[in-house]
Design a protein around this motif. Structure first.
Motif, PDB file in Angstrom:
ATOM      1  N   SER A   1       0.828  -1.215   0.000  1.00 28.57           N
ATOM      2  CA  SER A   1       0.000   0.000   0.000  1.00 28.57           C
ATOM      3  C   SER A   1       0.855   1.254   0.000  1.00 28.57           C
ATOM      4  O   SER A   1       0.498   2.264  -0.606  1.00 28.57           O
ATOM      5  N   TYR A   2       1.964   1.186   0.700  1.00 25.24           N
ATOM      6  CA  TYR A   2       2.842   2.357   0.730  1.00 25.24           C
ATOM      7  C   TYR A   2       3.557   2.544  -0.609  1.00 25.24           C
ATOM      8  O   TYR A   2       3.686   3.666  -1.118  1.00 25.24           O
ATOM      9  N   ALA A   3       4.026   1.420  -1.189  1.00 27.02           N
ATOM     10  CA  ALA A   3       4.886   1.515  -2.368  1.00 27.02           C
ATOM     11  C   ALA A   3       4.113   1.821  -3.654  1.00 27.02           C
ATOM     12  O   ALA A   3       4.628   2.511  -4.536  1.00 27.02           O
ATOM     13  N   LEU A   4       2.877   1.301  -3.751  1.00 31.23           N
ATOM     14  CA  LEU A   4       2.163   1.423  -5.028  1.00 31.23           C
ATOM     15  C   LEU A   4       2.061   2.837  -5.592  1.00 31.23           C
ATOM     16  O   LEU A   4       2.406   3.065  -6.752  1.00 31.23           O
ATOM     17  N   PRO A   5       1.609   3.823  -4.793  1.00 32.62           N
ATOM     18  CA  PRO A   5       1.525   5.175  -5.361  1.00 32.62           C
ATOM     19  C   PRO A   5       2.893   5.668  -5.834  1.00 32.62           C
ATOM     20  O   PRO A   5       2.977   6.373  -6.850  1.00 32.62           O
ATOM     21  N   ASN A   6       3.930   5.281  -5.138  1.00 37.79           N
ATOM     22  CA  ASN A   6       5.270   5.738  -5.519  1.00 37.79           C
ATOM     23  C   ASN A   6       5.783   5.020  -6.763  1.00 37.79           C
ATOM     24  O   ASN A   6       6.475   5.602  -7.578  1.00 37.79           O
ATOM     25  N   LEU A   7       5.428   3.731  -6.881  1.00 39.71           N
ATOM     26  CA  LEU A   7       5.901   2.961  -8.027  1.00 39.71           C
ATOM     27  C   LEU A   7       5.195   3.378  -9.313  1.00 39.71           C
ATOM     28  O   LEU A   7       5.773   3.355 -10.395  1.00 39.71           O
ATOM     29  N   THR A   8       3.916   3.718  -9.181  1.00 42.35           N
ATOM     30  CA  THR A   8       3.121   3.977 -10.381  1.00 42.35           C
ATOM     31  C   THR A   8       2.964   5.462 -10.665  1.00 42.35           C
ATOM     32  O   THR A   8       2.558   5.844 -11.764  1.00 42.35           O
ATOM     33  N   GLY A   9       3.225   6.283  -9.665  1.00 43.47           N
ATOM     34  CA  GLY A   9       3.027   7.715  -9.844  1.00 43.47           C
ATOM     35  C   GLY A   9       1.570   8.137  -9.765  1.00 43.47           C
ATOM     36  O   GLY A   9       1.225   9.274 -10.059  1.00 43.47           O
ATOM     37  N   ARG A  10       0.677   7.223  -9.367  1.00 37.78           N
ATOM     38  CA  ARG A  10      -0.748   7.577  -9.235  1.00 37.78           C
ATOM     39  C   ARG A  10      -1.128   7.639  -7.759  1.00 37.78           C
ATOM     40  O   ARG A  10      -0.842   6.716  -7.015  1.00 37.78           O
ATOM     41  N   LYS A  11      -1.768   8.714  -7.390  1.00 33.96           N
ATOM     42  CA  LYS A  11      -2.048   8.896  -5.962  1.00 33.96           C
ATOM     43  C   LYS A  11      -3.495   8.547  -5.647  1.00 33.96           C
ATOM     44  O   LYS A  11      -4.338   9.416  -5.512  1.00 33.96           O
ATOM     45  N   ARG A  12      -3.755   7.257  -5.537  1.00 32.47           N
ATOM     46  CA  ARG A  12      -5.135   6.838  -5.284  1.00 32.47           C
ATOM     47  C   ARG A  12      -5.353   6.505  -3.827  1.00 32.47           C
ATOM     48  O   ARG A  12      -6.261   5.749  -3.481  1.00 32.47           O
TER      49      ARG A  12
END
Ligand code: HEM
Ligand code: HEM
Ligand SMILES: [Fe+2]
Lengths: 144, 448
Positions: free
Chosen positions: B345-356
């Motif tokens: 959950s922490y890494a996903l927005p950073n990996l994808t550049g999408r802030k959901r």
């Protein structure tokens, strides 16, 4: 208050001391004089039995020495409880064994393998389990 | 994300989601078999379903730990991974070995030793795979600009976990010796070195999410892992009470395993305290829920529910019953499943550049899965206590007792459905984030 290097010393010190104690106790437990399993009575048939136990993953449903799946009966004292003939019938059954509805896998073992399994259970049944044998095997005790 | 090579973590997390889904499917197969719906018996008997369920659990958690390491280590070391191509090779070979093992279980090809069912020839491939993984991590750390305690503890956990796999590969003629050393893997993993991995991930997440000073967090990390080994090593004795080894373990195992909850208590207090001390300004609230949640639920599942049956006087009755399954579910969930879901959950927005990270689905995933598994734990627990009472106190026959308690498995399945709904939502969010891309790149700042 506690500093980071003190905290690190606590971690390293505690780990080393308990690790050494753990190894020491392990060596102690396997001293021949502390054997509770009749280790010398492990025959080639018992070993074969263990091999069958593992290659068929019997432990995936049954417990032995209290370890395994909780789907089928504990087998530590099974020979005491049921006798050899019953166990043989279970292992050689041509249809999945399941007198109470819940099914076992059908193994149709040959005579030699069945014998090995029974020898394995007999050896297991004689281990001194620090009192657990009495809890886990009500029927065998009532017979006596 | 600050380094391009961190992107490989995304694919490890994706594999996690896939394996986790399959794990749940096999859980349902077993749950249904227990209420008499065993239509799959001829193709997937209970022992197959069980081996698949527990092995997939272990493999997806390890996959998550590896993904976490590939994500965390570059940031901590302030450099790219030494070789990204090999990291992908490692991912694919891991997936292949895992799939081959799982397929084999459906054809009676395994080693029936609880939790270590992977047959020996595949064990060697696992070893090669893990060596490759460790080579990449250690190589990166060797060339690092800085070596942090967080990275050190995480890596130490991973290295020890690999070493401890080895005693599980030795053949013993005696069932007792076999079992003795099997616990060196199983117990010393979950109540030892995996706690280092959890502690490392937790500390990284707290540094990022709360903004509390690294030195403070890492000091407490040492205390936590110190408590872990101090209690957990000799605590192995709680598996040696009744398997045919010396009585000395009743005393040693009893005392030290009773201390094991302290490490989990420390972890819970640590996370809650850092959260309250921190700035509370990080926008990724969902990651914060999973992080603090992991520390609290692990204390309940591992600490409290473990303590409930760890004294020899209790364990003599509960050993090898559904009480153990009750504890196994909540402990694995709280400590390891939740921490992996937290880092994802922490890494996903950073990996994808999408802030959901403010989506309702994400919050619902957290609550549904947690309430669901709490219900499952209660169902296992009630079934377990009833089983212990009828079977071991009243001396009723095994199958008679099983009939009496089958109603609790209906409840289990209902709660499992709620749990699964939560996990499906989590995975839907995962998919909606889309793939990792360089859009997520943010230049590294100096003083992190
Ligand atoms: C995250 C940490 C933990 C996890 C994932 C975990 C998981 C498990 C699992 C899966 C088992 C079943 C093992 C088997 O029968 O093969 C087990 C057994 C056991 N656990 Fe834990 N555990 C954890 C922590 C603890 C702690 C801290 C304690 C004690 C305070 C504890 C006490 C026990 C005991 C006594 C058993 C043996 C039950 C029996 O005799 O059947 N566990 N644990
Ligand atoms: C839909 C959800 C699930 C269902 C229906 C389910 C059901 C089951 C069942 C029926 C067993 C076998 C117990 C026996 O031997 O009779 C089992 C074992 C196990 N499951 Fe699950 N499970 C589910 C999810 C999970 C999750 C999410 C985890 C971990 C976080 C997990 C971890 C385990 C473990 C560690 C064991 C072995 C327990 C032991 O031997 O003591 N399960 N599960
Ligand atoms: Fe343990």
């Amino acid at each position: 208050m506690l500093s980071k290097s003190q905290a690190r010393t606590f971690f390293l010190g505690g780990t080393v001391v308990t690790f050494l104690a753990f190894i020491g106790l392990t060596v102690y437990s396997f001293q021949p004089s502390n054997d509770q399993t009749n280790h010398s009575k492990i025959s080639s048939e018992v070993v074969r039995g263990k091999e069958l136990w593992e290659t068929n993953n019997c432990m995936g449903c049954h417990t032995i020495l209290g370890e395994g799946g909780y789907y089928a009966p504990e087998l530590t004292k099974v020979i005491d409880r049921r006798g050899e003939a019953y166990v043989k019938a279970v292992l050689q059954s041509p249809i999945p064994w399941g007198p109470n509805g819940r099914k076992m896998v059908k193994y149709q073992m040959n005579d030699a393998d069945t014998k090995a399994m029974i020898e394995y259970f007999k050896w297991i049944g004689q281990i001194d389990l620090n009192g657990f044998d009495r809890v886990v095997s009500p029927l065998s005790k009532e017979k006596k | 994300m600050k380094y391009k090579s961190q992107k490989v973590a995304y694919w490890f997390f994706g594999l996690c989601m896939l394996l986790f889904t399959l794990q749940i499917v096999y859980g349902f197969i077993m749950g249904f078999a227990r209420i008499g719906w065993d239509g799959l018996h001829d193709i997937i008997p209970f022992n197959t379903a069980r081996a698949v369920h527990t092995n997939l659990l272990v493999v997806w958690l390890l996959t998550g730990f590896m993904g976490a390491a590939y994500y965390i280590i570059p940031e901590e070391a302030q450099r790219e991974l030494i070789n990204v191509k090999l990291a992908y090779v490692q991912l694919i070979s891991l997936a292949v070995v895992g799939v081959v093992a799982i397929v084999g279980y459906h054809f009676n090809h395994w080693e029936g030793r609880k939790f270590l069912e992977i047959p020996r020839e595949l064990d060697y491939l696992v070893v090669v795979n893990v060596l490759l993984f460790l080579g990449l991590i250690l190589g990166t750390l060797y060339k690092a600009k800085r070596r942090t305690t967080t990275a050190l503890v995480l890596t130490m956990g991973l290295v020890f976990a690999a070493l401890l796999y080895l005693p599980g590969m030795i053949w013993f003629d005696s069932q007792v010796t076999d079992s003795f050393f099997r616990w060196w893997v199983v117990h010393l993993w979950v109540e030892g070195v995996w706690e280092l991995i959890m502690g490392g991930i937790l500390s990284y997440l707290l540094i990022k999410l709360t903004g509390v000073d690294r030195e403070v967090i890492e000091k407490w990390l040492y205390v936590i892992v110190g408590l872990t080994f101090l209690s957990g090593l000799l605590g192995t004795g709680h598996h040696y009470y009744y398997i045919g080894v010396n009585k000395i373990w009743l005393v040693v195992g009893g005392i030290f395993s009773a201390l094991e909850p302290l490490a989990f208590l420390a972890m819970a207090l640590f996370a809650v305290y850092m959260y309250r001390k921190g700035e509370k300004s990080h926008p990724n609230k969902i990651a914060l829920f999973w992080t603090v949640g992991a520390s609290i639920v692990s204390f309940i599942g591992a600490g409290l529910l473990g303590f409930a049956h760890t004294l020899p006087q209790t364990n003599i009755y509960t050993h090898g019953t559904l009480v153990t399954a009750m504890h196994g579910h909540y402990a694995f969930w709280g400590a390891y499943a939740m921490i992996v879901l937290a880092i994802i959950s922490y890494a996903l927005p950073n990996l994808t550049g999408r802030k959901r990270y403010d989506k309702t689905t994400g919050h619902m995933a957290f609550w549904f899965s947690n309430i669901g598994i709490l219900g499952m734990t209660v169902a296992f627990g009630v079934a377990g206590v009833a089983q212990v009472y009828m079977e071991r106190k009243m001396k009723m026959e095994f199958m008679k007792v099983q009939d009496e308690i089958s109603i609790h498995f209906v409840v289990l399945l209902l709660c499992a459905t709620l749990f699964t709904t939560g996990i499906v939502m989590y995975i839907v969010e995962f998919i909606k984030y889309g793939k990792a891309s360089d859009e997520g790149l943010q230049p590294a700042t100096v003083n992190e």
